[in-house]
Design an enzyme around this catalytic site. Structure first.
Site, mmCIF file in Angstrom:
data_model
loop_
_atom_site.group_PDB
_atom_site.id
_atom_site.type_symbol
_atom_site.label_atom_id
_atom_site.label_comp_id
_atom_site.label_asym_id
_atom_site.label_seq_id
_atom_site.Cartn_x
_atom_site.Cartn_y
_atom_site.Cartn_z
ATOM 1 N N SER A 68 49.996 46.559 30.663
ATOM 2 C CA SER A 68 50.728 47.562 31.428
ATOM 3 C C SER A 68 52.029 46.915 31.865
ATOM 4 C CB SER A 68 49.912 47.952 32.663
ATOM 5 O OG SER A 68 50.698 48.653 33.596
ATOM 6 N N TYR A 97 45.838 46.086 40.936
ATOM 7 C CA TYR A 97 45.967 46.464 39.526
ATOM 8 C C TYR A 97 46.906 45.495 38.807
ATOM 9 C CZ TYR A 97 47.035 49.446 35.469
ATOM 10 O OH TYR A 97 47.207 49.943 34.188
HETATM 11 C C1 8X3 Z 1 50.208 52.091 34.271
HETATM 12 C C2 8X3 Z 1 51.541 51.813 34.821
HETATM 13 O O1 8X3 Z 1 53.039 52.075 36.861
HETATM 14 O O2 8X3 Z 1 50.884 53.137 36.984
HETATM 15 O O3 8X3 Z 1 49.627 51.001 33.644
HETATM 16 O O4 8X3 Z 1 51.065 50.763 37.139
HETATM 17 S S1 8X3 Z 1 51.606 51.950 36.518
#
Ligand code: 8X3
Length: 257
Positions: free
Chosen positions: A142, A155
């Site tokens: 990501s 995340y």
């Molecule tokens: C997804 C991108 O900006 O939501 O992997 O983290 S974000």
């Protein structure tokens, strides 16, 4: 659901193939002539997709799998006759809380699915990928694996971990017939990514994309993956960062009023 592939067909394993980028990638690789093995926890979803693909004359099978379960992943790997391409797509985000109030259980779960899930499947399939004589590992990270944003620490930390795994693997297996490709999408509007992040809160999930002219679709990302894996064998696309035109960085997004 099983469909025995013709021996000559190259086999692509896709994790998290029940929806979104995983499902779109499975469709793209099946259309490109691969035998696609769809894996995900939701058996009904992957079986329905495998049925859809085989009805359309493609080659596909489904294998229910939780990538965080290492024993199950090893059993899955032993069930395959061959593996030429691995798409590590399973993962996702949970929560958007600041570090001060974040839930450690959500961080643990994100690490388990994004990082350890990728580790389990890659470890289990690396021998087959090497034996294929021309293997490809793709890791869906990501843009959160290359920067961060407020509320995104858990995340982003998991995606950074997955990105480091990917880069390290490339260093370690250089000289073997396996290439390692990282695809790092930015804002992609799928049915479930934001919904899962906000535990089913549809209103909050919709706000993520509010006013953004054209977030990427799962098909946009699948298209870049299908392109990267179809380069000649000696060409290694190390990293593809893919964002919608309206997104200049993780925190700089153009929104129409
Ligand atoms: C997804 C991108 O900006 O939501 O992997 O983290 S974000």
């Amino acid at each position: 659901m099983t469909d025995t592939p013709a021996a000559s067909l190259r086999t692509a394993v896709v994790t998290g193939a029940s929806s979104g980028i995983g499902a779109a990638t499975a469709r793209a690789l099946a259309a490109a002539g691969h035998h696609v093995v769809l894996t995900a926890r939701r058996k009904d979803r992957i079986e329905a997709l495998a049925d859809e693909l085989t009805a359309a004359g493609r080659s596909a099978s489904a294998y229910p799998l939780d990538v965080t379960d290492q024993t199950a992943v090893d059993t899955f790997a032993r069930s395959l006759d061959r593996c030429d391409i691995l798409i590590n797509n399973a993962g996702g985000a949970l929560g958007l809380d600041p570090v001060a109030g974040a839930d450690p259980a959500e961080w643990r779960q994100m690490y388990e699915t994004n990082v350890l899930g990728t580790l389990h499947v890659t470890q289990a399939l690396l021998p087959a990928l090497t034996a294929s004589g021309d293997g490809t590992v793709v890791v869906l990270t990501s843009t959160a694996g290359r920067g961060t944003y407020e509320g995104g620490a858990g995340y982003a930390a998991a995606k950074h971990g997955q990105q480091v795994l990917t880069e390290t693997l490339r260093l370690e297996i250089v000289g073997t017939p396996v290439r390692v490709i990282e695809v790092a999408p930015g804002m992609v509007r799928t049915d479930e990514f934001a919904l899962n992040r906000f535990k089913g809160d549809a209103e909050r999930a919709a706000k993520v994309y509010q006013g953004v002219a054209q977030p990427l679709t799962a098909e946009d990302v699948a298209d870049t993956i299908a392109w990267a894996v179809s380069r000649p064998s000696h060409v290694n696309i190390d990293l593809l960062v893919v964002r919608p035109r309206a997104q200049a960085s993780n925190s700089k997004v153009h929104r129409e009023p």
